[in-house]
Design a protein around this motif. Structure first.
Motif, PDB file in Angstrom:
ATOM      1  N   PRO A 191       0.809  -1.233   0.207  1.00 29.72           N
ATOM      2  CA  PRO A 191       0.059  -0.004   0.223  1.00 29.72           C
ATOM      3  C   PRO A 191       0.967   1.230  -0.042  1.00 29.72           C
ATOM      4  O   PRO A 191       0.253   2.331  -0.563  1.00 29.72           O
ATOM      5  CB  PRO A 191      -0.759  -0.184   1.395  1.00 29.72           C
ATOM      6  N   PHE A 192       2.027   1.158   0.395  1.00 29.71           N
ATOM      7  CA  PHE A 192       2.810   2.294   0.570  1.00 29.71           C
ATOM      8  C   PHE A 192       3.348   2.883  -0.934  1.00 29.71           C
ATOM      9  O   PHE A 192       3.184   4.132  -1.195  1.00 29.71           O
ATOM     10  CB  PHE A 192       4.149   2.151   1.425  1.00 29.71           C
ATOM     11  N   THR A 193       3.812   1.819  -1.707  1.00 29.34           N
ATOM     12  CA  THR A 193       3.884   2.291  -3.129  1.00 29.34           C
ATOM     13  C   THR A 193       2.939   2.565  -4.059  1.00 29.34           C
ATOM     14  O   THR A 193       2.756   2.940  -4.777  1.00 29.34           O
ATOM     15  CB  THR A 193       4.717   0.942  -3.886  1.00 29.34           C
ATOM     16  N   LEU A 194       1.499   1.890  -3.376  1.00 28.28           N
ATOM     17  CA  LEU A 194       0.410   2.341  -4.169  1.00 28.28           C
ATOM     18  C   LEU A 194       0.259   3.897  -3.850  1.00 28.28           C
ATOM     19  O   LEU A 194      -0.446   4.533  -4.546  1.00 28.28           O
ATOM     20  CB  LEU A 194      -0.893   1.675  -3.430  1.00 28.28           C
ATOM     21  N   GLY A 195       0.409   4.214  -2.512  1.00 30.99           N
ATOM     22  CA  GLY A 195       0.375   5.760  -2.525  1.00 30.99           C
ATOM     23  C   GLY A 195       1.408   6.536  -3.107  1.00 30.99           C
ATOM     24  O   GLY A 195       0.977   7.646  -3.718  1.00 30.99           O
ATOM     25  N   ALA A 196       2.414   6.006  -3.608  1.00 30.75           N
ATOM     26  CA  ALA A 196       3.540   6.634  -4.435  1.00 30.75           C
ATOM     27  C   ALA A 196       2.927   6.716  -5.835  1.00 30.75           C
ATOM     28  O   ALA A 196       3.115   7.842  -6.479  1.00 30.75           O
ATOM     29  CB  ALA A 196       4.883   6.080  -4.360  1.00 30.75           C
ATOM     30  N   ALA A 197       2.133   5.647  -6.342  1.00 30.81           N
ATOM     31  CA  ALA A 197       1.492   5.670  -7.747  1.00 30.81           C
ATOM     32  C   ALA A 197       0.406   6.811  -7.607  1.00 30.81           C
ATOM     33  O   ALA A 197       0.015   7.493  -8.678  1.00 30.81           O
ATOM     34  CB  ALA A 197       1.144   4.193  -7.842  1.00 30.81           C
ATOM     35  N   TRP A 198      -0.248   6.803  -6.510  1.00 34.89           N
ATOM     36  CA  TRP A 198      -1.215   7.984  -6.375  1.00 34.89           C
ATOM     37  C   TRP A 198      -0.750   9.238  -6.590  1.00 34.89           C
ATOM     38  O   TRP A 198      -1.329   9.950  -7.536  1.00 34.89           O
ATOM     39  CB  TRP A 198      -2.130   7.704  -5.003  1.00 34.89           C
ATOM     40  N   THR A 199       0.515   9.553  -6.060  1.00 34.90           N
ATOM     41  CA  THR A 199       1.127  10.623  -6.056  1.00 34.90           C
ATOM     42  C   THR A 199       1.653  11.137  -7.589  1.00 34.90           C
ATOM     43  O   THR A 199       1.281  12.009  -8.049  1.00 34.90           O
ATOM     44  CB  THR A 199       2.383  10.742  -5.363  1.00 34.90           C
ATOM     45  N   ARG A 200       1.999  10.021  -8.330  1.00 27.63           N
ATOM     46  CA  ARG A 200       2.263  10.233  -9.687  1.00 27.63           C
ATOM     47  C   ARG A 200       0.966  10.265 -10.708  1.00 27.63           C
ATOM     48  O   ARG A 200       1.099  10.395 -11.749  1.00 27.63           O
ATOM     49  CB  ARG A 200       2.933   8.954 -10.385  1.00 27.63           C
ATOM     50  N   GLY A 201      -0.056  10.105 -10.075  1.00 21.62           N
ATOM     51  CA  GLY A 201      -1.292  10.493 -10.846  1.00 21.62           C
ATOM     52  C   GLY A 201      -1.833   9.184 -11.621  1.00 21.62           C
ATOM     53  O   GLY A 201      -2.711   9.080 -12.480  1.00 21.62           O
ATOM     54  N   GLU A 202      -1.365   7.921 -11.214  1.00 20.60           N
ATOM     55  CA  GLU A 202      -1.579   6.869 -11.967  1.00 20.60           C
ATOM     56  C   GLU A 202      -3.059   6.201 -11.526  1.00 20.60           C
ATOM     57  O   GLU A 202      -3.614   5.256 -11.993  1.00 20.60           O
ATOM     58  CB  GLU A 202      -0.696   5.744 -11.576  1.00 20.60           C
ATOM     59  N   LEU A 203      -3.439   6.660 -10.271  1.00 21.43           N
ATOM     60  CA  LEU A 203      -4.638   5.928  -9.784  1.00 21.43           C
ATOM     61  C   LEU A 203      -6.011   7.112  -9.668  1.00 21.43           C
ATOM     62  O   LEU A 203      -6.824   6.735  -8.926  1.00 21.43           O
ATOM     63  CB  LEU A 203      -4.412   5.537  -8.527  1.00 21.43           C
ATOM     64  N   GLU A 204      -5.666   8.018 -10.675  1.00 24.04           N
ATOM     65  CA  GLU A 204      -6.931   8.993 -10.491  1.00 24.04           C
ATOM     66  C   GLU A 204      -8.146   8.416 -11.136  1.00 24.04           C
ATOM     67  O   GLU A 204      -9.407   8.861 -10.752  1.00 24.04           O
ATOM     68  CB  GLU A 204      -6.170  10.205 -11.345  1.00 24.04           C
ATOM     69  N   ARG A 205      -8.171   7.652 -12.185  1.00 24.92           N
ATOM     70  CA  ARG A 205      -9.287   7.193 -12.571  1.00 24.92           C
ATOM     71  C   ARG A 205     -10.081   6.076 -11.788  1.00 24.92           C
ATOM     72  O   ARG A 205      -9.315   5.372 -11.108  1.00 24.92           O
ATOM     73  CB  ARG A 205      -9.062   6.478 -13.981  1.00 24.92           C
ATOM     74  N   ARG A 206     -11.451   6.342 -11.877  1.00 29.54           N
ATOM     75  CA  ARG A 206     -12.088   5.308 -10.745  1.00 29.54           C
ATOM     76  C   ARG A 206     -11.891   3.756 -11.425  1.00 29.54           C
ATOM     77  O   ARG A 206     -12.129   2.993 -10.349  1.00 29.54           O
ATOM     78  CB  ARG A 206     -13.509   5.658 -11.008  1.00 29.54           C
ATOM     79  N   ARG A 207     -11.554   3.624 -12.373  1.00 29.42           N
ATOM     80  CA  ARG A 207     -11.238   2.219 -12.970  1.00 29.42           C
ATOM     81  C   ARG A 207     -10.350   1.561 -11.841  1.00 29.42           C
ATOM     82  O   ARG A 207     -10.399   0.451 -11.597  1.00 29.42           O
ATOM     83  CB  ARG A 207     -10.845   2.184 -14.263  1.00 29.42           C
ATOM     84  N   ALA A 208      -9.219   2.372 -11.656  1.00 35.00           N
ATOM     85  CA  ALA A 208      -8.247   1.544 -10.885  1.00 35.00           C
ATOM     86  C   ALA A 208      -8.529   1.299  -9.317  1.00 35.00           C
ATOM     87  O   ALA A 208      -8.156   0.323  -8.762  1.00 35.00           O
ATOM     88  CB  ALA A 208      -6.891   2.869 -10.445  1.00 35.00           C
ATOM     89  N   GLY A 209      -9.624   2.039  -8.649  1.00 30.47           N
ATOM     90  CA  GLY A 209     -10.028   1.959  -7.513  1.00 30.47           C
ATOM     91  C   GLY A 209     -10.906   0.433  -7.441  1.00 30.47           C
ATOM     92  O   GLY A 209     -10.732  -0.299  -6.884  1.00 30.47           O
ATOM     93  N   TRP A 210     -11.839   0.539  -8.517  1.00 28.12           N
ATOM     94  CA  TRP A 210     -12.553  -0.724  -9.066  1.00 28.12           C
ATOM     95  C   TRP A 210     -11.805  -1.938  -9.049  1.00 28.12           C
ATOM     96  O   TRP A 210     -12.018  -3.006  -8.598  1.00 28.12           O
ATOM     97  CB  TRP A 210     -13.573  -0.434 -10.002  1.00 28.12           C
ATOM     98  N   VAL A 211     -10.652  -1.753  -9.720  1.00 23.77           N
ATOM     99  CA  VAL A 211      -9.966  -2.897  -9.907  1.00 23.77           C
ATOM    100  C   VAL A 211      -9.260  -3.416  -8.708  1.00 23.77           C
ATOM    101  O   VAL A 211      -9.089  -4.608  -8.345  1.00 23.77           O
ATOM    102  CB  VAL A 211      -8.758  -2.632 -11.038  1.00 23.77           C
ATOM    103  N   LEU A 212      -8.704  -2.467  -7.996  1.00 21.71           N
ATOM    104  CA  LEU A 212      -8.123  -2.831  -6.463  1.00 21.71           C
ATOM    105  C   LEU A 212      -9.251  -3.411  -5.661  1.00 21.71           C
ATOM    106  O   LEU A 212      -8.947  -4.144  -5.054  1.00 21.71           O
ATOM    107  CB  LEU A 212      -7.658  -1.590  -5.846  1.00 21.71           C
ATOM    108  N   LEU A 213     -10.389  -2.912  -5.565  1.00 16.83           N
ATOM    109  CA  LEU A 213     -11.708  -3.256  -4.718  1.00 16.83           C
ATOM    110  C   LEU A 213     -11.976  -4.950  -5.142  1.00 16.83           C
ATOM    111  O   LEU A 213     -12.065  -5.487  -4.077  1.00 16.83           O
ATOM    112  CB  LEU A 213     -12.593  -2.199  -4.857  1.00 16.83           C
ATOM    113  N   THR A 214     -12.375  -4.931  -6.357  1.00 18.76           N
ATOM    114  CA  THR A 214     -13.008  -6.152  -6.811  1.00 18.76           C
ATOM    115  C   THR A 214     -11.904  -7.217  -6.687  1.00 18.76           C
ATOM    116  O   THR A 214     -11.909  -8.537  -6.199  1.00 18.76           O
ATOM    117  CB  THR A 214     -13.372  -6.036  -8.217  1.00 18.76           C
TER     118      THR A 214
END
Length: 404
Positions: free
Chosen positions: A216-239
């Motif tokens: 999750p720490f590296t996911l936070g870094a990916a969030w900073t890079r703007g790689e998790l902005e789309r809702r699709r990324a959240g749905w992929v991680l959740l499901t």
């Protein structure tokens, strides 16, 4: 002479909340602070609900730990709701990478940046260590049961493992800024495969302590890079995370509880297993999907004021919540063995009684906060900085803000 009207405490609190709301910079990403507050409070409530200090019958009271999850396995979903450490590491990775980028843009070196960040962690931790060293010594010198003292100290200092792992990941921020989360996930997968599938040694599981929370720490870094902005990324991680966790519990023999259960042969949390990490991925996905709703909710002054208060005292709350539980338990012994406090957590009656004790735990934690929250804010030369936007901006330093 005109009459002067005194505002009620509720009116004064409401006015203070409105002032705080107005003073907050418009570009502040309030959802980040809300997620961190929810993660901290989730851990606190989870511990208060599943940690019992039982007093067996006998002439000398001797506390031992127990959990309702031992006797009521159907309560496992409680651990799904309140084991929120993955969200804290997600936010921690996001904030650490942004902070480091901002520091570099202002010409601040890694060592100076790291000292500033770690001082906010270890200053309040030092107060906990000193108090419990004195308390444990005094208990032993006055003839207290050694097992009881060991139980109390273990519970009081159990949050320290979090600080050590979090500090190590924070120190490694420049190295993990662009690390793909799949790499530490692969480490956890292979460690569990060797440990559980091939009969490897149990000590091998401790490799998952840094690797599991690095995901999750590296996911936070990916969030900073703007790689998790789309809702699709959240749905992929959740499901994906939820499906993987369900499969591991149903077919691979992993425990359903996402916290440790006394006496259980395997703990999902100590050290983290693959099931705990995949469950954390689902939590991170849900957190990302809730950002917009949280941002709107934080436009309400009372909600925002509560989140700011929790963030200002995050480490104090986290480090002292177990002490608050134990202080209440020890004080309650003067009134005898009380249900939900000293009794075996083996039925619904205990659960109802424990829920009734939660406000008392909160009051005890408030006393601890009043006594020790100054250690969390003392010594800082610069105020903390705010996450102003959801994309990194290394060319412009982030302005000051209140809160960690």
């Amino acid at each position: 002479m005109p009459r002067r009207y005194r505002l009620s405490p509720l009116s004064r609190a409401s006015a203070a909340a409105r002032r705080l709301h107005v003073a907050t910079p418009p570009g502040r990403d309030r959802a980040v602070d809300a997620l961190r507050a929810c993660a901290i409070l989730g851990v606190v409530l989870g511990h208060w609900l599943v940690t019992a200090l039982v007093v067996p019958a006998g002439p000398r009271p001797a506390l031992r730990t127990a959990s309702p999850l031992q006797y009521l396995p159907g309560l496992a979903p409680v651990s799904w709701m309140f084991q929120t450490l993955a969200v804290f590491f997600l936010v921690g990775g996001h904030v650490a990478t942004r902070s480091h980028l901002s520091a570099r843009a202002r010409g601040i070196g890694w060592s100076r940046w790291l000292r500033a960040r770690l001082s906010r962690l270890f200053r309040p931790a030092a107060a906990v260590l000193v108090l419990w060293t004195v308390a444990a010594s005094a208990l032993l010198l006055t003839g207290a049961d050694a097992g009881t003292v060991r139980t109390l100290v273990k519970l009081a200092l159990s949050p320290m493992w979090f600080l050590l792992v979090y500090a190590a990941l924070t120190a490694a921020t420049p190295l993990v800024t662009r690390l793909n989360p799949l790499w530490p996930l692969a480490v956890v997968l292979h460690v569990d495969l060797v440990r559980f599938g091939l009969g490897g040694p149990d000590w091998l599981g401790w490799l998952n302590l840094p690797a599991g929370w690095l995901v999750p720490f590296t996911l936070g870094a990916a969030w900073t890079r703007g790689e998790l902005e789309r809702r699709r990324a959240g749905w992929v991680l959740l499901t994906g995370g939820a499906a993987a966790t369900a499969a591991l519990v149903a077919w691979a023999g992993y425990p359903a509880s996402m916290v440790g259960v006394p006496g259980a042969p395997v703990s999902n949390l100590n050290p983290p297993t693959l099931a705990a990490v995949t469950f954390g991925l689902a939590q991170c996905g849900l957190a990302l999907l809730l950002r917009e709703r949280l941002e709107r909710a934080m436009r309400r002054p009372p909600a925002w004021a509560a989140v700011v208060l929790v963030n200002l005292s995050a480490m104090t709350i986290f480090l002292w919540h177990q002490t608050a539980l134990m202080a209440t338990t020890a004080t309650g012994l003067f009134a005898g063995r009380l249900p939900g406090l000293h009794s075996v957590p083996d039925g619904p009656g205990w659960v109802l009684a424990r829920l009734a004790w939660l406000p008392v735990f909160a009051l005890a934690l408030t006393v601890c906060w009043a006594a020790f929250h100054g250690y969390e804010r003392a010594g800082g030369r610069r105020p903390s900085r705010v996450v102003r936007s959801r994309r990194p901006d290394t060319a412009r330093p982030t302005p000051p803000r209140v809160g960690a």
